[in-house]
Design a protein around this motif. Structure first.
Motif, mmCIF file in Angstrom:
data_model
loop_
_atom_site.group_PDB
_atom_site.id
_atom_site.type_symbol
_atom_site.label_atom_id
_atom_site.label_comp_id
_atom_site.label_asym_id
_atom_site.label_seq_id
_atom_site.Cartn_x
_atom_site.Cartn_y
_atom_site.Cartn_z
ATOM 1 N N UNK A 211 46.433 43.835 40.855
ATOM 2 C CA UNK A 211 45.678 44.155 39.644
ATOM 3 C C UNK A 211 44.401 43.325 39.510
ATOM 4 N N UNK A 212 44.442 42.067 39.987
ATOM 5 C CA UNK A 212 43.284 41.185 39.868
ATOM 6 C C UNK A 212 42.532 41.033 41.188
ATOM 7 N N UNK A 213 42.811 41.936 42.142
ATOM 8 C CA UNK A 213 42.126 41.909 43.437
ATOM 9 C C UNK A 213 42.257 40.561 44.148
ATOM 10 N N UNK A 214 43.398 39.923 43.961
ATOM 11 C CA UNK A 214 43.652 38.658 44.646
ATOM 12 C C UNK A 214 42.852 37.497 44.124
ATOM 13 N N UNK B 100 35.087 35.135 41.888
ATOM 14 C CA UNK B 100 35.331 35.671 43.221
ATOM 15 C C UNK B 100 36.733 36.228 43.298
ATOM 16 N N UNK B 101 36.941 37.162 44.213
ATOM 17 C CA UNK B 101 38.275 37.679 44.480
ATOM 18 C C UNK B 101 38.433 37.835 45.982
ATOM 19 N N UNK B 102 39.637 38.091 46.400
ATOM 20 C CA UNK B 102 39.943 38.109 47.826
ATOM 21 C C UNK B 102 39.484 39.378 48.517
ATOM 22 N N UNK B 103 39.019 40.379 47.760
ATOM 23 C CA UNK B 103 38.587 41.641 48.369
ATOM 24 C C UNK B 103 37.091 41.692 48.616
#
Length: 220
Positions: A117-120, A134-137
């Protein structure tokens, strides 16, 4: 559901015990990989432990170890069905393992849902970036103390099998618990008569006959 055949039952119990040991080892190894290589750098970002790490590190590893212990008890008991201590040990271990494995499966599914849901984004809390979320995607431009390459895909690829294995542990533990109830003659499996058969083999009167004898001879 409560039937336990005296001839084929021990072999089935041994197979279930071996399966529990195998599943527990695989779950423990997968948990060690995801905790040791993927999540160890984000265990305490800003002194706050992430939800994903807490669920994966504590519950998953403990569930794997308890599954191994339950499988060992089941294998030993398959050769010694009449030992009361083993029957009680199987009841306790399988009950606790079923609860812990269910909690592990639920927690991992929750962690997977939060991560997707939070894009990692929770996986990147260890990076030093206060300006851009930042996110993992997405490509990471912040300074991170770990390799961010495919951390999102790797974590999910390890968490999903762990959740499936935890669900398998629940099913196997429930089956072992039902076997323990049948061997002890406890409800709702008290009508399986396997406990009376084992007592007859040991040269003792069945439990029901003992109760009738005590009622007829209360002074005995």
């Amino acid at each position: 559901m409560c039937t336990f055949d005296k001839d084929k039952g021990p072999r089935r119990l041994m197979k279930k015990g071996l399966t529990l040991i195998l599943v527990g080892h695989i779950n423990f190894i997968l948990g060690a990989i995801v905790h040791g290589n993927v999540l160890r750098h984000i265990s305490k970002p800003s002194q706050n432990i992430t939800t994903e790490y807490t669920v994966a590190n504590i519950i998953s590893v403990t569930s794997g170890l308890l599954s191994i212990a339950t499988g060992i008890i089941a294998i030993v008991m398959s050769r010694n069905l009449r030992v009361v201590k083993l029957q009680i040990g199987l009841l306790i271990a399988s009950f606790l393992n079923a609860l812990l494995s269910a909690a592990c499966c639920t927690g991992l599914l929750l962690a997977i849902s939060v991560t997707v849901a939070h894009n990692g984004q929770g996986l990147m809390l260890g990076c030093n970036d206060t300006q851009v979320p930042i996110n993992a995607r997405s490509p990471v431009g912040a300074q991170c103390p770990f390799d961010t390459t495919r951390i999102y895909d790797t974590t999910l690829a390890l968490w999903i099998p762990c959740a499936v294995l935890s669900a398998a542990e629940v099913g196997l533990s429930v089956w072992c618990f039902i076997v323990g109830l049948a061997l002890r003659g406890l409800a709702p499996c008290g009508n399986s008569y396997i406990s009376e058969q084992l007592e007859e083999e040991a040269g003792c009167p069945p439990h029901s006959q003992r109760l009738i004898g005590q009622r007829m001879n209360p002074d005995a």
